[in-house]
Scaffold this motif. Sequence first.
Motif, PDB file in Angstrom:
ATOM      1  N   HIS A  73       0.852  -1.176   0.000  1.00 13.46           N
ATOM      2  CA  HIS A  73       0.000   0.000   0.000  1.00 13.46           C
ATOM      3  C   HIS A  73       0.893   1.232   0.000  1.00 13.46           C
ATOM      4  O   HIS A  73       1.757   1.376   0.862  1.00 13.46           O
ATOM      5  CB  HIS A  73      -0.881   0.029   1.257  1.00 13.46           C
ATOM      6  CG  HIS A  73      -1.905  -1.055   1.297  1.00 13.46           C
ATOM      7  ND1 HIS A  73      -1.568  -2.386   1.416  1.00 13.46           N
ATOM      8  CD2 HIS A  73      -3.254  -1.012   1.244  1.00 13.46           C
ATOM      9  CE1 HIS A  73      -2.683  -3.106   1.439  1.00 13.46           C
ATOM     10  NE2 HIS A  73      -3.718  -2.302   1.333  1.00 13.46           N
ATOM     11  N   ASP A 138      -3.460  -7.758   7.785  1.00 13.46           N
ATOM     12  CA  ASP A 138      -4.862  -8.123   7.937  1.00 13.46           C
ATOM     13  C   ASP A 138      -5.132  -8.952   9.179  1.00 13.46           C
ATOM     14  O   ASP A 138      -6.254  -9.415   9.378  1.00 13.46           O
ATOM     15  CB  ASP A 138      -5.331  -8.868   6.683  1.00 13.46           C
ATOM     16  CG  ASP A 138      -4.408 -10.039   6.367  1.00 13.46           C
ATOM     17  OD1 ASP A 138      -4.669 -10.755   5.399  1.00 13.46           O
ATOM     18  OD2 ASP A 138      -3.407 -10.217   7.098  1.00 13.46           O
TER      19      ASP A 138
ATOM     20  N   GLN B 359     -11.060   0.662   8.160  1.00 11.01           N
ATOM     21  CA  GLN B 359     -10.677  -0.105   6.987  1.00 11.01           C
ATOM     22  C   GLN B 359      -9.370   0.421   6.437  1.00 11.01           C
ATOM     23  O   GLN B 359      -9.165   1.621   6.361  1.00 11.01           O
ATOM     24  CB  GLN B 359     -11.752   0.055   5.901  1.00 11.01           C
ATOM     25  CG  GLN B 359     -13.036  -0.679   6.177  1.00 11.01           C
ATOM     26  CD  GLN B 359     -12.853  -2.173   5.987  1.00 11.01           C
ATOM     27  OE1 GLN B 359     -11.957  -2.607   5.282  1.00 11.01           O
ATOM     28  NE2 GLN B 359     -13.699  -2.949   6.637  1.00 11.01           N
ATOM     29  N   SER B 361      -7.342   1.415   3.512  1.00 12.22           N
ATOM     30  CA  SER B 361      -7.766   1.816   2.167  1.00 12.22           C
ATOM     31  C   SER B 361      -7.008   1.025   1.119  1.00 12.22           C
ATOM     32  O   SER B 361      -5.911   0.544   1.352  1.00 12.22           O
ATOM     33  CB  SER B 361      -7.516   3.304   1.963  1.00 12.22           C
ATOM     34  OG  SER B 361      -6.161   3.597   2.227  1.00 12.22           O
ATOM     35  N   ASN B 362      -7.609   0.911  -0.048  1.00 10.25           N
ATOM     36  CA  ASN B 362      -6.961   0.186  -1.128  1.00 10.25           C
ATOM     37  C   ASN B 362      -5.778   0.972  -1.654  1.00 10.25           C
ATOM     38  O   ASN B 362      -5.780   2.193  -1.656  1.00 10.25           O
ATOM     39  CB  ASN B 362      -7.950  -0.055  -2.270  1.00 10.25           C
ATOM     40  CG  ASN B 362      -8.970  -1.083  -1.887  1.00 10.25           C
ATOM     41  OD1 ASN B 362      -8.674  -1.975  -1.101  1.00 10.25           O
ATOM     42  ND2 ASN B 362     -10.175  -0.958  -2.420  1.00 10.25           N
ATOM     43  N   ARG B 364      -3.304   2.905  -4.015  1.00 12.39           N
ATOM     44  CA  ARG B 364      -3.550   3.701  -5.217  1.00 12.39           C
ATOM     45  C   ARG B 364      -2.609   3.312  -6.341  1.00 12.39           C
ATOM     46  O   ARG B 364      -2.897   3.514  -7.501  1.00 12.39           O
ATOM     47  CB  ARG B 364      -3.328   5.176  -4.908  1.00 12.39           C
ATOM     48  CG  ARG B 364      -4.399   5.772  -4.056  1.00 12.39           C
ATOM     49  CD  ARG B 364      -4.149   7.257  -3.928  1.00 12.39           C
ATOM     50  NE  ARG B 364      -4.953   7.841  -2.892  1.00 12.39           N
ATOM     51  CZ  ARG B 364      -4.826   9.096  -2.488  1.00 12.39           C
ATOM     52  NH1 ARG B 364      -3.896   9.865  -3.034  1.00 12.39           N
ATOM     53  NH2 ARG B 364      -5.588   9.579  -1.548  1.00 12.39           N
TER      54      ARG B 364
END
Lengths: 318, 543
Positions: A73, A138, B359, B361-362, B364
Amino acid sequence: MNVAKTPFNGYSVKFSPFYEDRLAVATAQNFGIIGNGRVHVFSLPPTPTGALTEIVSFDTADGVYDLAWSESHDSLLIAAVADGSVKLFDTNLPPPQNPLRSFQEHTREVHGVDYNPTRRDSFVTASWDDTVKLWSLDRPTSIRTFKEHAYCVYSVAWNPRHADVFASASGDCTVRVWDVREPGSTMIIPGHEAEILYCDWNKYDEGLIATSSVDKSVRVWDVRNYRVPVASLNGHGFAVRKVKFSPHHRNLMMSCSYDMTVCMWDFMVEDSLVGRYDHHSEFAIGVDFNVLVEGLVASTGWDQMVFVWQHGTEPRGP
Amino acid sequence: MATESSSPPNPPAAGGTPQNSATETVQPANEVKQDAAPQNPKSVFVNSEPIREDQVQNAVKFLSHPKVRDSPVFHRRNFLEKKGLTKEEIDEAFRRVPDPSPSAQPTVTNQVGQGVTTSTIQPTSVSQTPVPIITVPSSASPSMFALARSRFHWYHAVFAVGLLAASGAGTAIWVKKSMIPRLKSWIRWVVMEEKNGDGGITNIKPTLAEEAAAAAKAAAAAASDVAKASQEMMISRYEEKVNMEKFMDLMQMQVKEIRSMGSAIKHLEGRSDKIERTHLVEHGGHSGSITKLKPTYPNGNKPEIDSHSARSSLPPTSADKSAPPHPNSYMDIMAMVQRGERPPNIRDINDQPPNPNQQISNPRLAPRSKPWEGAYQAKTSSRGGFGSALNGEGGSDFGAQNNEASNQVDAQSTVPWWQKKNSRITETDYVEAKPGSTTVVQTNEQPPIQRTWVPPQPPPVAMPEAAEAIRRPKSKKEAEPVSQETSGEGFSAAEVTDELQRITKISESGGEVEEMHSGGQGTNGALGGLKLSEIEEEPVQSY
């Protein structure tokens, strides 16, 4: 060439693996003895001189000793905090919404963290409670705990070519090589006669690992024949705090030390020291190579300064 | 390198890790303890040495030492690890040392026959020890000697000899002490009986009386001696006391004289005396503070020994007491902490997650490949630049480098300065690409597609004239087909060689090729695969 001053003493600097112009700095108040901590995210300006611009910063109750960017990410940061917690920050969210997670499992200061660059789904933390823990973003708890060292574990590093192999450096004067598929360490390298503060794998030769130690030396080991070091680099005046291999050149390394200098080495050359930068006015604690921009390096230290420069040029600038 | 041949080849695209994990996950499934051979060549991160017997024996000696037995187990392990023993050797030593007699039977049963693999690659398998079992009953007692004969041969002999010697000595002493006196007294008794005959019994009594009388006389004499000695001591003490008194009198007289002299001097000096005192006080006070700091200085250098509330250990700063000088404020903070004070600049911060279920985030951006993965051979491309840096930095003087760097900076001020180090290809590219900022967004999405087959970076053009001379005949031929291909198409599956030709031409001609391209899009797209990082810069500059 680019400079920033942080309110707290610098401990670690890491370039983002997604953005060439982005780096994060881990700092701790009062030299990390006692006090708060802060994680800064800086952006490089387009001009060669001038200050780094701060994008965002996150405050922590205790000092931050190390951090790692997520490889999966682009906006996530993992911070190793002195109160034993491992915190996850999202640089896209404002500070009041951060941290996203705080993992409190280590019983003592977390001193090192490294994100897996090949699998990109897990990271390991090194702590003064003698253990190394494996985590995934996760999961709310650690996946595994590796407990074998007899003293503080100061750093961990994933092997850049073998997704399940990592190494840990400890105050018990050994480096251990681990495989997450195995229950215990697969190799023990008694690298120095004094505490080993950092270890890093060579990016181009999977079996080479560098260690830096309180005995002022940096050694390069080949795990295929680990009884004798490939090279022993002397030149620092005091304990060597970090050593990093270049992501662009097989033989280039850089190290920072309590002698306030940052040194560049070519370990295959007889007189290995190829550069020395003494821009810090206090202990130099953190260094990093930019993976995306060749030759771009950064350093930070207890003088509360962060320097970013092109290797081969003068960090202080004209 | 030898290891590369033994480990599976890394395909350019995936970096070899999927292959590795696929093959190696199969291995544990089929794992048989003796069948370690297929797994060995794959992993270089495992000890491949056999157990060294001499090291194990040294370890056994170490562990058998009584002082060592008192220390915690992990200290013992750590010591052996530092000496360079492998895990298997340490385990073997631990197995051998404690309680050899009771555990001899279990260890015998645990030992498997000589390991098939000389390389003990299974760190998890405790039972694999390459030792044959041959039980040898020995003459002297215990079952310790029932262990493998081949290894304990000399050990066995030494022990047997020692035991024999000890037992011999023991019996000799016992005989000497108890048997012989008994024998002697028995003989005497017999002899006396013979001599005295019947009167032996009556004679015993008078002898007893005589002995008692003699004893009484001796006691009386001793008592009288003691009385005399104590009397003498009393006399001598009295004499000493008298002498001491005389001495004290003399001393007192002398003290009086000195005092009188001192007061006379003081009167003479007058005011100056007061100044001296204040100096003394200050110095005394200052030295007091110095002594306070001094204990903290060595503690600061070896903070791991400290036990203060903040950090009970810090990374060590020196191995042999020659510590680096710490900043003054560091010393102050350590001193404060040791006193139990909290530095005032600390805030109470709540750094707990405000929303623990937030959450993530996804991402980018797609993850970017590393320079050491795939076909991007960074080391070859920028050797020129690196080499020059090396040559220039022979010592530690970077003054010369400043000019070089600043020249580079001035030449291309529009481009981010930290791109300068890269090969000239991208620099020329940038100049033309800059105006086309609208193409930024589009190029951003292209790299992920192109990444899978990034063509290798062409070597740097060290001598443009030579390179041009080599390529000139070809370049004219290829000019038209190349331009047709790239005009307005973006990045299609062009041949690698064509790309190389174009790249070298661009670098040599210094931007002359731009006429061939239809616009910024083509250029960016065409070269996007080669220099992803530079293309990625566009979004940066846009803000």
